[in-house]
Design a protein around this motif. Sequence first.
Motif, PDB file in Angstrom:
ATOM      1  N   ILE A 161       0.940  -1.108  -0.073  1.00 40.55           N
ATOM      2  CA  ILE A 161       0.153  -0.012   0.049  1.00 40.55           C
ATOM      3  C   ILE A 161       0.798   1.142   0.126  1.00 40.55           C
ATOM      4  O   ILE A 161       2.051   1.243   0.835  1.00 40.55           O
ATOM      5  N   ARG A 162       0.560   2.400  -0.865  1.00 43.83           N
ATOM      6  CA  ARG A 162       1.486   3.295  -0.992  1.00 43.83           C
ATOM      7  C   ARG A 162       1.174   4.319   0.278  1.00 43.83           C
ATOM      8  O   ARG A 162      -0.096   4.758   0.391  1.00 43.83           O
ATOM      9  N   VAL A 163       2.233   4.604   1.122  1.00 40.29           N
ATOM     10  CA  VAL A 163       2.087   5.306   2.193  1.00 40.29           C
ATOM     11  C   VAL A 163       2.664   6.666   2.203  1.00 40.29           C
ATOM     12  O   VAL A 163       2.532   7.709   3.003  1.00 40.29           O
ATOM     13  N   THR A 164       3.722   6.967   1.070  1.00 38.12           N
ATOM     14  CA  THR A 164       4.370   8.202   1.008  1.00 38.12           C
ATOM     15  C   THR A 164       4.665   8.626  -0.598  1.00 38.12           C
ATOM     16  O   THR A 164       4.651   7.562  -1.315  1.00 38.12           O
ATOM     17  N   SER A 165       4.452   9.820  -1.088  1.00 34.28           N
ATOM     18  CA  SER A 165       4.972  10.124  -2.126  1.00 34.28           C
ATOM     19  C   SER A 165       6.487  10.370  -2.477  1.00 34.28           C
ATOM     20  O   SER A 165       7.017  10.557  -3.411  1.00 34.28           O
ATOM     21  N   ALA A 166       7.082  10.344  -1.362  1.00 33.54           N
ATOM     22  CA  ALA A 166       8.735  10.283  -1.425  1.00 33.54           C
ATOM     23  C   ALA A 166       9.179   9.360  -2.188  1.00 33.54           C
ATOM     24  O   ALA A 166       8.734   8.171  -2.277  1.00 33.54           O
ATOM     25  N   ASP A 167      10.448   9.595  -2.763  1.00 31.09           N
ATOM     26  CA  ASP A 167      11.014   8.651  -3.783  1.00 31.09           C
ATOM     27  C   ASP A 167      11.752   7.382  -3.113  1.00 31.09           C
ATOM     28  O   ASP A 167      12.809   7.330  -3.329  1.00 31.09           O
ATOM     29  N   VAL A 168      10.972   6.651  -2.529  1.00 29.47           N
ATOM     30  CA  VAL A 168      11.556   5.410  -1.794  1.00 29.47           C
ATOM     31  C   VAL A 168      11.474   4.311  -2.553  1.00 29.47           C
ATOM     32  O   VAL A 168       9.925   3.830  -2.745  1.00 29.47           O
ATOM     33  N   ILE A 169      12.103   3.593  -3.239  1.00 27.33           N
ATOM     34  CA  ILE A 169      11.800   2.455  -4.190  1.00 27.33           C
ATOM     35  C   ILE A 169      11.620   0.990  -3.315  1.00 27.33           C
ATOM     36  O   ILE A 169      12.314   0.716  -2.668  1.00 27.33           O
ATOM     37  N   CYS A 170      10.462   0.228  -3.613  1.00 28.32           N
ATOM     38  CA  CYS A 170      10.353  -1.107  -3.073  1.00 28.32           C
ATOM     39  C   CYS A 170      10.704  -2.110  -4.164  1.00 28.32           C
ATOM     40  O   CYS A 170      11.033  -1.965  -5.212  1.00 28.32           O
ATOM     41  N   ARG A 171      10.964  -3.245  -3.309  1.00 29.67           N
ATOM     42  CA  ARG A 171      11.492  -4.478  -4.285  1.00 29.67           C
ATOM     43  C   ARG A 171      10.318  -4.989  -4.987  1.00 29.67           C
ATOM     44  O   ARG A 171      10.714  -5.405  -5.917  1.00 29.67           O
ATOM     45  N   CYS A 172       9.218  -4.274  -5.016  1.00 28.04           N
ATOM     46  CA  CYS A 172       8.213  -4.849  -5.871  1.00 28.04           C
ATOM     47  C   CYS A 172       8.126  -3.886  -7.042  1.00 28.04           C
ATOM     48  O   CYS A 172       7.521  -4.048  -8.075  1.00 28.04           O
ATOM     49  N   GLY A 173       9.027  -2.769  -7.392  1.00 32.01           N
ATOM     50  CA  GLY A 173       9.297  -2.095  -8.411  1.00 32.01           C
ATOM     51  C   GLY A 173       8.260  -0.562  -8.202  1.00 32.01           C
ATOM     52  O   GLY A 173       8.593   0.155  -9.029  1.00 32.01           O
ATOM     53  N   ASN A 174       7.549  -0.582  -7.322  1.00 32.87           N
ATOM     54  CA  ASN A 174       6.741   0.758  -7.075  1.00 32.87           C
ATOM     55  C   ASN A 174       7.478   1.608  -6.252  1.00 32.87           C
ATOM     56  O   ASN A 174       8.396   1.137  -5.676  1.00 32.87           O
ATOM     57  N   ILE A 175       7.052   2.796  -5.976  1.00 33.13           N
ATOM     58  CA  ILE A 175       7.755   3.601  -5.011  1.00 33.13           C
ATOM     59  C   ILE A 175       6.582   3.986  -3.934  1.00 33.13           C
ATOM     60  O   ILE A 175       5.394   3.976  -3.997  1.00 33.13           O
ATOM     61  N   GLY A 176       7.074   4.349  -2.679  1.00 33.28           N
ATOM     62  CA  GLY A 176       6.456   4.583  -1.381  1.00 33.28           C
ATOM     63  C   GLY A 176       5.712   3.616  -0.720  1.00 33.28           C
ATOM     64  O   GLY A 176       4.672   3.941  -0.021  1.00 33.28           O
ATOM     65  N   CYS A 177       5.915   2.308  -1.079  1.00 33.74           N
ATOM     66  CA  CYS A 177       5.448   1.398  -0.274  1.00 33.74           C
ATOM     67  C   CYS A 177       5.534   1.160   1.106  1.00 33.74           C
ATOM     68  O   CYS A 177       6.487   1.538   1.574  1.00 33.74           O
ATOM     69  N   LEU A 178       4.519   0.899   1.838  1.00 33.22           N
ATOM     70  CA  LEU A 178       4.566   0.484   3.224  1.00 33.22           C
ATOM     71  C   LEU A 178       5.955  -0.093   3.695  1.00 33.22           C
ATOM     72  O   LEU A 178       6.505   0.262   4.517  1.00 33.22           O
ATOM     73  N   GLU A 179       5.907  -1.357   3.046  1.00 34.93           N
ATOM     74  CA  GLU A 179       7.198  -2.256   3.433  1.00 34.93           C
ATOM     75  C   GLU A 179       8.537  -1.507   3.165  1.00 34.93           C
ATOM     76  O   GLU A 179       9.401  -1.767   3.871  1.00 34.93           O
ATOM     77  N   ALA A 180       8.713  -0.653   2.023  1.00 34.88           N
ATOM     78  CA  ALA A 180       9.903   0.168   1.716  1.00 34.88           C
ATOM     79  C   ALA A 180      10.249   1.021   2.741  1.00 34.88           C
ATOM     80  O   ALA A 180      11.184   1.692   2.764  1.00 34.88           O
ATOM     81  N   VAL A 181       9.121   1.540   3.641  1.00 35.05           N
ATOM     82  CA  VAL A 181       9.371   2.728   4.722  1.00 35.05           C
ATOM     83  C   VAL A 181       9.432   1.964   6.070  1.00 35.05           C
ATOM     84  O   VAL A 181      10.010   2.472   6.964  1.00 35.05           O
ATOM     85  N   ALA A 182       8.569   0.658   6.313  1.00 33.44           N
ATOM     86  CA  ALA A 182       8.603   0.321   7.643  1.00 33.44           C
ATOM     87  C   ALA A 182       8.948  -1.109   8.061  1.00 33.44           C
ATOM     88  O   ALA A 182       8.781  -1.664   9.002  1.00 33.44           O
ATOM     89  N   GLY A 183       9.499  -1.972   6.717  1.00 32.90           N
ATOM     90  CA  GLY A 183       9.754  -3.325   6.816  1.00 32.90           C
ATOM     91  C   GLY A 183      11.192  -3.558   7.609  1.00 32.90           C
ATOM     92  O   GLY A 183      11.916  -2.549   7.571  1.00 32.90           O
ATOM     93  N   GLY A 184      11.422  -4.682   8.056  1.00 36.28           N
ATOM     94  CA  GLY A 184      12.536  -4.700   8.555  1.00 36.28           C
ATOM     95  C   GLY A 184      14.169  -4.621   7.783  1.00 36.28           C
ATOM     96  O   GLY A 184      14.795  -3.905   8.237  1.00 36.28           O
ATOM     97  N   ALA A 185      13.986  -4.927   6.399  1.00 36.43           N
ATOM     98  CA  ALA A 185      15.029  -4.320   5.550  1.00 36.43           C
ATOM     99  C   ALA A 185      15.002  -3.068   5.564  1.00 36.43           C
ATOM    100  O   ALA A 185      16.148  -2.527   5.503  1.00 36.43           O
ATOM    101  N   SER A 186      13.974  -2.300   5.539  1.00 37.35           N
ATOM    102  CA  SER A 186      14.023  -0.788   5.390  1.00 37.35           C
ATOM    103  C   SER A 186      14.605  -0.256   6.556  1.00 37.35           C
ATOM    104  O   SER A 186      15.367   0.716   6.680  1.00 37.35           O
ATOM    105  N   ILE A 187      14.225  -0.616   7.802  1.00 38.09           N
ATOM    106  CA  ILE A 187      14.852  -0.341   8.926  1.00 38.09           C
ATOM    107  C   ILE A 187      16.342  -0.531   9.265  1.00 38.09           C
ATOM    108  O   ILE A 187      17.112   0.268   9.612  1.00 38.09           O
ATOM    109  N   ALA A 188      16.821  -1.541   8.876  1.00 44.45           N
ATOM    110  CA  ALA A 188      18.061  -1.926   8.679  1.00 44.45           C
ATOM    111  C   ALA A 188      18.793  -1.035   7.982  1.00 44.45           C
ATOM    112  O   ALA A 188      20.090  -0.659   8.219  1.00 44.45           O
TER     113      ALA A 188
END
Lengths: 392, 392
Positions: free
Chosen positions: B242-269
Amino acid sequence: MTQGMLSEPTGSVTGAGALLSILRDGQARTRAELVQLTGLARSTVSQRLDALLTHQWIVPATDAISSGGRPATAFAFNQGARVVAAADLGATHARVAVTDLASNVLVERTADLPIDRGPEVTLGWLVDTLRDLLAETGGLLCGVGVGLPGPVEHISGRPVNPPIMPGWDGFPVPEWLGSRLGAPVLVDNDVNIMALGEHWAARPEVEHLVFVKIGTGIGCGIISERRLHRGAQGAAGDIGHIRVTSADVICRCGNIGCLEAVAGGASIASQLRKAGIQAENSRDVVGLVRAGNTQAVQFIRQAGREIGDVLASIVNFFNPSVIVIGGDIAEAGEHVLAGVREVIYSRSLPLATQHLSIRATELGDRAGVIGAAVMVIEAVLAPEAVDLTVSS
Amino acid sequence: MTQGMLSEPTGSVTGAGALLSILRDGQARTRAELVQLTGLARSTVSQRLDALLTHQWIVPATDAISSGGRPATAFAFNQGARVVAAADLGATHARVAVTDLASNVLVERTADLPIDRGPEVTLGWLVDTLRDLLAETGGLLCGVGVGLPGPVEHISGRPVNPPIMPGWDGFPVPEWLGSRLGAPVLVDNDVNIMALGEHWAARPEVEHLVFVKIGTGIGCGIISERRLHRGAQGAAGDIGHIRVTSADVICRCGNIGCLEAVAGGASIASQLRKAGIQAENSRDVVGLVRAGNTQAVQFIRQAGREIGDVLASIVNFFNPSVIVIGGDIAEAGEHVLAGVREVIYSRSLPLATQHLSIRATELGDRAGVIGAAVMVIEAVLAPEAVDLTVSS
């Protein structure tokens, strides 16, 4: 009288409901077929069929007389056995109908009826209207279904802090109506019954459906595995108050940035007034869109995008196969749908959108009243609810 | 062999499943009680009980011999009648168990096992391990349940484009395992089985529950009316994208701003590394939080808030009564929960949050393996699945 007590009061025949739930698909079946389908003994099936015939829930499907006096061998559901009263009470107008047990509308009436006049005025009008309609149709009334434009506690059928319904909080709608109409009464909120009506009458094959009503406010009804998902407090589907912006837009619920406050009919009308265009409510907005007003088209398309943004998250979470858009604003046609689709297809996961259909309601402004009838029919014909006096 | 074909193959006794589904609550019942509860004839009940006794699904609850040779008059479910094999295969480690029919773990094993080595290596290891464990427990194997860390098509039990599982797309997991283990196999994604396990073993009374797994990625399993809601394509619960930010954070799914890309374990690390702190994965993050690293605590609490923002919308839409937080990152304890709660209680509707409980998993890292067993048990004991040879 409590919600759900829809069985006939005296006596009991276990298994009559099982027979009825098989026959209600409209196909006629012989005694032997019913024995095989239920696993019940032949004598038991015969006894139950006699009881159902006595109470006119079923009719012989072959004519006993024309076949030379031999007994009829097949039985079919009698969808005219009972009539159902159904009402969709909105914020400012009401639609009332009497249907048969297949939710076919036999007779109906609409009226301007502001819900904020309070329960006794509104329900008093409903009782009078239903008595008129029932006098027209005749038939035995088996239940009354009512949709209200606010949260309803599922167990009691009473409104719970409904924001636009002063005087209705905790009002015992089922008891009040039931004692006057002499039949059990089921009450739910308008969006739930719209989802039920659309699912049952237009898309019964769909497993997971979300019905979004876009009117003055915004809400949705949810079908999960072909059943209405009401949630723990009956509050499921209240997407109008999901926060979509941090901008300082105050919602009638008291929070800021709610979806309804930026994309509901009242909000669009207010945006139009700020742009110098006369618009009081959803109907005016739809009128302007239909007349080709560019500003109105722009605003309504943007509202579609805002709603689409919320629905994109819901598609990822819930993975429905159909999203149905209904309500006053949906009558503005493709402009809202286009905005909704634009965002969902760009934001949601491909796996969840590849077979997703996003469409306008097929039942239109009848979705609510048909859903109210369906709610009653489902309860009346539930296998455990059919409870008949043995005639012998 | 297809998912769901869990009935025993020969012969048929209608009604045996109905008896078993009554008895599986553990309470013993007499023949007369069962006649009353099912509505079946006394002779039919006797015949079904004989078949269930022959196949050891039930046992006499009173000792026929010690009561002087009179026949036993009550019957109870035999939860040791069969054993169930269960596996929770994660991205990098696996947990495997053998349970009884009440999902009690009889024996279990864990191992580091990278799923990206492909299906034959992974499942080959699983077959060897299960054979060892089954040799320890003995007992008749009635089914195998497997959780995989990616989308699984429900009907076939095959992975569908799983992003972190190269070589697994479309692999016939049920057939491959079934032919080697000689039992039917059910497969689902890991978050669905976690939700099932937590619901069944820890909160069976709850109607509507959302289990959120926060690990390297983020996903959730959904219980609606006590049943798993898988959605139209089995894709329900994919909230990580689910998109949570319009900031330019690229997710492993290829989209940008996904919840996982800002709050998943890999992102926090990754956020920690940018701050000059050594952290490779979720486990390192949890280690740092437990060691009291302020920066790690701050990041994980903010991740909780981001997840809470998405869950606040889900609470309005779905109205669950319980949200359970599990997965690696959940082991960081109250810091994640605090962030989640903070946002949900400020954003969601009061009616939907007044009785809402937001809690850490009770089953911990066993939720998946217990859920895999529950998935099999539910299928094996479904009334329509129990299909026995008549012994007479």
